[in-house]
Design a protein around this motif. Sequence first.
Motif, PDB file in Angstrom:
ATOM      1  N   LYS A  41      -3.588   6.862 -11.500  1.00 42.35           N
ATOM      2  CA  LYS A  41      -4.911   6.158 -11.133  1.00 42.35           C
ATOM      3  C   LYS A  41      -5.341   5.676 -12.459  1.00 42.35           C
ATOM      4  N   MET A  42      -5.170   6.177 -13.476  1.00 44.62           N
ATOM      5  CA  MET A  42      -5.718   5.506 -14.902  1.00 44.62           C
ATOM      6  C   MET A  42      -5.161   4.457 -15.127  1.00 44.62           C
ATOM      7  N   ARG A  43      -3.588   4.363 -15.174  1.00 47.25           N
ATOM      8  CA  ARG A  43      -2.801   3.106 -15.432  1.00 47.25           C
ATOM      9  C   ARG A  43      -3.194   1.982 -14.564  1.00 47.25           C
ATOM     10  N   ILE A  44      -3.358   2.386 -13.354  1.00 55.03           N
ATOM     11  CA  ILE A  44      -3.582   1.283 -12.113  1.00 55.03           C
ATOM     12  C   ILE A  44      -5.070   0.670 -12.548  1.00 55.03           C
TER      13      ILE A  44
ATOM     14  N   TYR B  25       0.708 -14.755 -16.754  1.00 55.98           N
ATOM     15  CA  TYR B  25       0.504 -13.194 -16.833  1.00 55.98           C
ATOM     16  C   TYR B  25       0.879 -12.672 -15.511  1.00 55.98           C
ATOM     17  N   LEU B  26       2.017 -11.827 -15.599  1.00 58.53           N
ATOM     18  CA  LEU B  26       2.679 -11.378 -14.533  1.00 58.53           C
ATOM     19  C   LEU B  26       1.934 -10.019 -14.295  1.00 58.53           C
ATOM     20  N   PRO B  27       1.234  -9.625 -13.152  1.00 56.88           N
ATOM     21  CA  PRO B  27       0.449  -8.395 -12.878  1.00 56.88           C
ATOM     22  C   PRO B  27       1.298  -7.421 -12.306  1.00 56.88           C
ATOM     23  N   VAL B  28       2.415  -7.173 -13.057  1.00 58.55           N
ATOM     24  CA  VAL B  28       3.421  -5.963 -12.574  1.00 58.55           C
ATOM     25  C   VAL B  28       3.338  -4.775 -13.187  1.00 58.55           C
ATOM     26  N   LEU B  29       3.109  -3.640 -12.382  1.00 60.80           N
ATOM     27  CA  LEU B  29       3.215  -2.364 -13.060  1.00 60.80           C
ATOM     28  C   LEU B  29       4.459  -1.762 -12.309  1.00 60.80           C
ATOM     29  N   VAL B  30       5.332  -1.428 -13.066  1.00 61.91           N
ATOM     30  CA  VAL B  30       6.791  -1.028 -12.372  1.00 61.91           C
ATOM     31  C   VAL B  30       6.690   0.615 -12.226  1.00 61.91           C
ATOM     32  N   ILE B  31       7.458   1.136 -11.178  1.00 63.56           N
ATOM     33  CA  ILE B  31       7.564   2.201 -10.868  1.00 63.56           C
ATOM     34  C   ILE B  31       8.928   2.650 -11.038  1.00 63.56           C
TER      35      ILE B  31
ATOM     36  N   SER C 244       5.835   6.685 -14.234  1.00 64.71           N
ATOM     37  CA  SER C 244       7.035   7.567 -13.946  1.00 64.71           C
ATOM     38  C   SER C 244       6.957   8.208 -12.920  1.00 64.71           C
ATOM     39  N   LYS C 245       8.109   8.366 -12.204  1.00 64.57           N
ATOM     40  CA  LYS C 245       8.439   9.301 -10.851  1.00 64.57           C
ATOM     41  C   LYS C 245       8.979  10.352 -11.766  1.00 64.57           C
ATOM     42  N   PRO C 246       8.713  11.685 -10.984  1.00 65.14           N
ATOM     43  CA  PRO C 246       7.778  11.857  -9.932  1.00 65.14           C
ATOM     44  C   PRO C 246       6.381  11.725 -10.522  1.00 65.14           C
ATOM     45  N   PHE C 247       5.432  11.132  -9.484  1.00 62.38           N
ATOM     46  CA  PHE C 247       4.079  10.578  -9.935  1.00 62.38           C
ATOM     47  C   PHE C 247       3.407  11.927 -10.648  1.00 62.38           C
ATOM     48  N   ASP C 248       2.389  11.425 -11.677  1.00 62.57           N
ATOM     49  CA  ASP C 248       1.479  12.208 -11.906  1.00 62.57           C
ATOM     50  C   ASP C 248       0.042  11.421 -11.899  1.00 62.57           C
ATOM     51  N   LEU C 249      -0.401  11.902 -10.639  1.00 60.12           N
ATOM     52  CA  LEU C 249      -1.629  11.426  -9.860  1.00 60.12           C
ATOM     53  C   LEU C 249      -2.641  10.783 -10.631  1.00 60.12           C
ATOM     54  N   LEU C 250      -3.179  11.443 -11.557  1.00 56.08           N
ATOM     55  CA  LEU C 250      -4.096  11.337 -12.463  1.00 56.08           C
ATOM     56  C   LEU C 250      -3.829  10.107 -13.428  1.00 56.08           C
TER      57      LEU C 250
ATOM     58  N   ASP D 226       9.649   4.449   2.228  1.00 56.13           N
ATOM     59  CA  ASP D 226       8.403   4.629   3.019  1.00 56.13           C
ATOM     60  C   ASP D 226       7.468   5.805   2.503  1.00 56.13           C
ATOM     61  N   VAL D 227       8.151   6.816   2.340  1.00 56.94           N
ATOM     62  CA  VAL D 227       7.567   8.029   1.625  1.00 56.94           C
ATOM     63  C   VAL D 227       6.641   7.659   0.390  1.00 56.94           C
ATOM     64  N   ASN D 228       7.235   6.811  -0.395  1.00 60.70           N
ATOM     65  CA  ASN D 228       6.626   6.391  -1.568  1.00 60.70           C
ATOM     66  C   ASN D 228       5.512   5.535  -1.426  1.00 60.70           C
ATOM     67  N   VAL D 229       5.731   4.568  -0.596  1.00 59.33           N
ATOM     68  CA  VAL D 229       4.865   3.430  -0.133  1.00 59.33           C
ATOM     69  C   VAL D 229       3.406   4.399   0.452  1.00 59.33           C
ATOM     70  N   GLN D 230       3.788   5.398   1.397  1.00 60.54           N
ATOM     71  CA  GLN D 230       2.728   6.037   1.945  1.00 60.54           C
ATOM     72  C   GLN D 230       1.725   6.849   1.044  1.00 60.54           C
ATOM     73  N   LEU D 231       2.547   7.477  -0.006  1.00 59.60           N
ATOM     74  CA  LEU D 231       2.025   8.351  -1.221  1.00 59.60           C
ATOM     75  C   LEU D 231       1.088   7.283  -2.106  1.00 59.60           C
ATOM     76  N   LEU D 232       1.511   6.194  -2.287  1.00 62.39           N
ATOM     77  CA  LEU D 232       0.722   5.161  -3.215  1.00 62.39           C
ATOM     78  C   LEU D 232      -0.233   4.687  -2.242  1.00 62.39           C
ATOM     79  N   GLU D 233      -0.401   4.429  -1.139  1.00 64.40           N
ATOM     80  CA  GLU D 233      -1.357   3.602  -0.016  1.00 64.40           C
ATOM     81  C   GLU D 233      -2.412   4.974  -0.140  1.00 64.40           C
ATOM     82  N   GLN D 234      -1.913   6.117  -0.164  1.00 67.29           N
ATOM     83  CA  GLN D 234      -3.211   7.303   0.034  1.00 67.29           C
ATOM     84  C   GLN D 234      -3.853   7.404  -1.279  1.00 67.29           C
ATOM     85  N   LEU D 235      -3.073   7.341  -2.191  1.00 68.12           N
ATOM     86  CA  LEU D 235      -3.606   7.357  -3.619  1.00 68.12           C
ATOM     87  C   LEU D 235      -4.568   6.463  -3.930  1.00 68.12           C
TER      88      LEU D 235
END
Length: 273
Positions: free
Chosen positions: A119-122, A84-90, A110-116, A19-28
């Motif tokens: 965002k760029m890869r997404i 086209y498989l629209p998957v970005l793996v973590i 990559s974990k731990p996330f580099d937020l910048l 859940d903590v990872n989900v919340q972090l990505l949702e916030q980002l």
Amino acid sequence: MVNNADILNANILIVDDQDVNVQLLEQLLHEAGYTRVASTTNPSEVRTLHRKNHYDLILLDLQMPGMDGFQVMEGLKENAADDYLPVLVITAQPDHKLRALQAGARDFISKPFDLLEAKMRIRNMLEVRLLYKKLEHYNKVLEQTVEERTAELRASEARYRSLTELASDWYWEQDENMNFTRVSGPVLEMLGIQAGTPAGEPGGAQAAGWNETERKLLQKKIAARQPFLDFAFSRVNADGSQQTFRVSGEPMFDQSSRFIGYRGIGVKLSARK
């Protein structure tokens, strides 16, 4: 082109058992302006969710109990509406990155996330994905347009042939060597022309009595690649009757303006003594 509003309105799914990872990505994503973000901590739901919602991007954690990210991707491949498989793996495992790309993922975070960097890869992946979808839609529209135009041309050709057959005794086409390639009606029989006899040689050795002046004039028009309308030519039959024909024709050219033959219509007029 894909504009900023298209990217921010893309349909995104986060898949992570923590859940903590989900919340972090949702916030980002929300802070970056993305408006359509969903999530699940149950990897077995992903295939069904994607079938229903057609996500533009799936952020997929690889290390999950019960069903890992590689198994999720295999399930998505079986269900994908396109290639086209629209998957970005973590992943936190460096050796999993290459394996994930080989399995069909488009990129990785990559974990731990580099937020910048995240965002760029997404954003980059969403831009590519949306361009791919636009191209796919364009190709489908183009294919449908071609099919419709082909059907229209076939219908138009059928109407044209029907009208020419109603308005004349025969319809004819000849190749660049002026050999008959298509006839509708008894044109060869009526003219006494043997198949393969060039235009301007009505009857040849098979039929005599043609008006030489008319024949030479027709040959001249054909040699000059000129159209002719209601051209009349005649012959005297063995019983002394005169038979008259009226023919119209036009030269045909391909897209390179190369002469490829003639086509036209003809009418047999009443014979007279």
